[in-house]
Every structure is written in structure tokens, then in C-alpha cells.
Design a protein around this motif. Sequence first.
Motif, mmCIF file in Angstrom:
data_model
loop_
_atom_site.group_PDB
_atom_site.id
_atom_site.type_symbol
_atom_site.label_atom_id
_atom_site.label_comp_id
_atom_site.label_asym_id
_atom_site.label_seq_id
_atom_site.Cartn_x
_atom_site.Cartn_y
_atom_site.Cartn_z
ATOM 1 N N GLN A 43 0.842 -1.204 0.000
ATOM 2 C CA GLN A 43 0.000 0.000 0.000
ATOM 3 C C GLN A 43 0.875 1.251 0.000
ATOM 4 O O GLN A 43 0.586 2.216 -0.706
ATOM 5 C CB GLN A 43 -0.939 -0.008 1.211
ATOM 6 N N ILE A 44 1.941 1.243 0.761
ATOM 7 C CA ILE A 44 2.868 2.381 0.797
ATOM 8 C C ILE A 44 3.508 2.581 -0.576
ATOM 9 O O ILE A 44 3.651 3.711 -1.050
ATOM 10 C CB ILE A 44 3.936 2.171 1.892
ATOM 11 N N LEU A 45 3.868 1.480 -1.244
ATOM 12 C CA LEU A 45 4.439 1.585 -2.588
ATOM 13 C C LEU A 45 3.424 2.124 -3.596
ATOM 14 O O LEU A 45 3.777 2.890 -4.492
ATOM 15 C CB LEU A 45 4.945 0.220 -3.057
ATOM 16 N N ARG A 46 2.171 1.719 -3.456
ATOM 17 C CA ARG A 46 1.125 2.186 -4.369
ATOM 18 C C ARG A 46 0.884 3.686 -4.241
ATOM 19 O O ARG A 46 0.624 4.366 -5.221
ATOM 20 C CB ARG A 46 -0.181 1.440 -4.125
ATOM 21 N N LEU A 47 0.941 4.198 -3.010
ATOM 22 C CA LEU A 47 0.703 5.622 -2.776
ATOM 23 C C LEU A 47 1.795 6.472 -3.407
ATOM 24 O O LEU A 47 1.536 7.569 -3.894
ATOM 25 C CB LEU A 47 0.596 5.921 -1.280
ATOM 26 N N ALA A 52 8.568 11.470 2.730
ATOM 27 C CA ALA A 52 9.058 10.240 3.367
ATOM 28 C C ALA A 52 8.420 10.079 4.746
ATOM 29 O O ALA A 52 8.398 11.012 5.541
ATOM 30 C CB ALA A 52 10.569 10.291 3.491
ATOM 31 N N LYS A 53 7.872 8.886 4.992
ATOM 32 C CA LYS A 53 7.353 8.548 6.312
ATOM 33 C C LYS A 53 8.284 7.527 6.935
ATOM 34 O O LYS A 53 8.821 6.663 6.241
ATOM 35 C CB LYS A 53 5.953 7.927 6.197
ATOM 36 N N LEU A 54 8.471 7.619 8.241
ATOM 37 C CA LEU A 54 9.294 6.652 8.950
ATOM 38 C C LEU A 54 8.425 5.459 9.343
ATOM 39 O O LEU A 54 7.397 5.612 9.996
ATOM 40 C CB LEU A 54 9.925 7.275 10.187
ATOM 41 N N ILE A 55 8.841 4.281 8.931
ATOM 42 C CA ILE A 55 8.126 3.043 9.252
ATOM 43 C C ILE A 55 8.966 2.272 10.262
ATOM 44 O O ILE A 55 10.133 1.971 9.991
ATOM 45 C CB ILE A 55 7.926 2.186 7.985
ATOM 46 N N GLU A 56 8.392 1.978 11.418
ATOM 47 C CA GLU A 56 9.095 1.209 12.449
ATOM 48 C C GLU A 56 8.323 -0.079 12.721
ATOM 49 O O GLU A 56 7.121 -0.047 12.941
ATOM 50 C CB GLU A 56 9.221 2.015 13.743
ATOM 51 N N LYS A 57 9.026 -1.202 12.704
ATOM 52 C CA LYS A 57 8.404 -2.505 12.942
ATOM 53 C C LYS A 57 9.269 -3.325 13.893
ATOM 54 O O LYS A 57 10.494 -3.266 13.852
ATOM 55 C CB LYS A 57 8.255 -3.292 11.625
ATOM 56 N N GLU A 58 8.613 -4.111 14.741
ATOM 57 C CA GLU A 58 9.298 -5.087 15.574
ATOM 58 C C GLU A 58 9.142 -6.444 14.904
ATOM 59 O O GLU A 58 8.063 -6.778 14.419
ATOM 60 C CB GLU A 58 8.712 -5.106 16.983
ATOM 61 N N SER A 67 13.714 0.342 11.279
ATOM 62 C CA SER A 67 13.147 1.627 10.876
ATOM 63 C C SER A 67 13.547 1.879 9.429
ATOM 64 O O SER A 67 14.727 1.807 9.093
ATOM 65 C CB SER A 67 13.669 2.762 11.753
ATOM 66 N N ILE A 68 12.568 2.173 8.600
ATOM 67 C CA ILE A 68 12.797 2.374 7.175
ATOM 68 C C ILE A 68 12.060 3.639 6.747
ATOM 69 O O ILE A 68 10.929 3.872 7.164
ATOM 70 C CB ILE A 68 12.236 1.192 6.354
ATOM 71 N N LEU A 69 12.692 4.424 5.891
ATOM 72 C CA LEU A 69 11.990 5.553 5.286
ATOM 73 C C LEU A 69 11.176 5.030 4.103
ATOM 74 O O LEU A 69 11.680 4.266 3.278
ATOM 75 C CB LEU A 69 12.973 6.615 4.816
ATOM 76 N N SER A 70 9.923 5.440 4.030
ATOM 77 C CA SER A 70 9.019 4.898 3.017
ATOM 78 C C SER A 70 9.484 5.181 1.593
ATOM 79 O O SER A 70 9.252 4.376 0.699
ATOM 80 C CB SER A 70 7.606 5.447 3.221
ATOM 81 N N ASN A 71 10.164 6.302 1.360
ATOM 82 C CA ASN A 71 10.589 6.605 -0.002
ATOM 83 C C ASN A 71 11.852 5.841 -0.410
ATOM 84 O O ASN A 71 12.312 5.955 -1.535
ATOM 85 C CB ASN A 71 10.782 8.109 -0.200
ATOM 86 N N GLN A 72 12.424 5.026 0.485
ATOM 87 C CA GLN A 72 13.589 4.213 0.164
ATOM 88 C C GLN A 72 13.216 2.789 -0.247
ATOM 89 O O GLN A 72 14.052 2.035 -0.713
ATOM 90 C CB GLN A 72 14.551 4.170 1.356
ATOM 91 N N ILE A 73 11.949 2.411 -0.087
ATOM 92 C CA ILE A 73 11.494 1.068 -0.463
ATOM 93 C C ILE A 73 11.230 1.044 -1.967
ATOM 94 O O ILE A 73 10.484 1.871 -2.484
ATOM 95 C CB ILE A 73 10.213 0.681 0.297
ATOM 96 N N CYS A 74 11.852 0.087 -2.662
ATOM 97 C CA CYS A 74 11.613 0.003 -4.108
ATOM 98 C C CYS A 74 10.848 -1.272 -4.475
ATOM 99 O O CYS A 74 10.245 -1.330 -5.547
ATOM 100 C CB CYS A 74 12.911 0.110 -4.895
ATOM 101 N N VAL A 76 8.864 -5.145 -2.613
ATOM 102 C CA VAL A 76 8.551 -6.005 -1.473
ATOM 103 C C VAL A 76 8.198 -7.390 -2.021
ATOM 104 O O VAL A 76 7.570 -7.507 -3.066
ATOM 105 C CB VAL A 76 7.355 -5.447 -0.672
ATOM 106 N N ALA A 77 8.632 -8.431 -1.304
ATOM 107 C CA ALA A 77 8.323 -9.805 -1.722
ATOM 108 C C ALA A 77 8.092 -10.662 -0.488
ATOM 109 O O ALA A 77 8.466 -10.285 0.624
ATOM 110 C CB ALA A 77 9.469 -10.374 -2.550
ATOM 111 N N MET A 78 7.470 -11.829 -0.713
ATOM 112 C CA MET A 78 7.299 -12.812 0.353
ATOM 113 C C MET A 78 8.064 -14.062 -0.046
ATOM 114 O O MET A 78 8.111 -14.421 -1.221
ATOM 115 C CB MET A 78 5.822 -13.132 0.563
ATOM 116 N N GLN A 79 8.644 -14.709 0.954
ATOM 117 C CA GLN A 79 9.448 -15.900 0.686
ATOM 118 C C GLN A 79 9.094 -16.999 1.684
ATOM 119 O O GLN A 79 9.022 -16.740 2.883
ATOM 120 C CB GLN A 79 10.928 -15.531 0.820
#
Length: 84
Positions: A43-47, A52-58, A67-74, A76-79
Motif C-alpha cells: 500500500q505504501i508503494l502504491r501511494l 518520506a514517512k518513517l516506518i518502524e516494525k518489531e 526503521s525504514i523511510l518509506s521513499n527508500q522502499i523500491c 517487497v516480496a514474500m518468501q
Amino acid sequence: MSQAFSNTQIKKRISVLVFLKGTAAPLVLYVENPNALYEELQQILRLNSQVAKLIEKETLGPIKKVSILSNQICAVAMQEEQYM
């Protein structure tokens, strides 16, 4: 001779791969609900916002918090991985 492993010994887990701009290898994230994280990052990639939004996940794997900046994601995949 090697012993054959039965299906009960081999388990499967799903990880989310996050490809970042400027890096060769993706971040491999293990979470409780990988489908939800995958959809959230898609969804972040689609927008594709310029801000840049800061995304933090545990996470559960070797990386405990990320912590990832949203504009740095190019991408996403599942494995799916097998482990014992």
C-alpha cells in the motif's frame, strides 16, 4: 547413507523481503503476520508519496526492530522457507 527426513520434522515459515534503494541485498523480516506486513508495504508503494514517512516494525528474527523511510522502499516480496 543419509536418512530421509519425514515431513513432520520440516517446518515452513514465511518472511517478508524489503528491497531498498542503494542496497544489494534485501532486508529479511520475520513477523507474526507476514501477509499483513506485505499488504501494508505494498500500500505504501502504491501511494508513491513524495513525503518520506518513517516506518518502524518489531520483528521475530535476527533483526529485532527496524526503521525504514518509506521513499527508500523500491520492492517487497514474500518468501517461504523450510527449516527444522
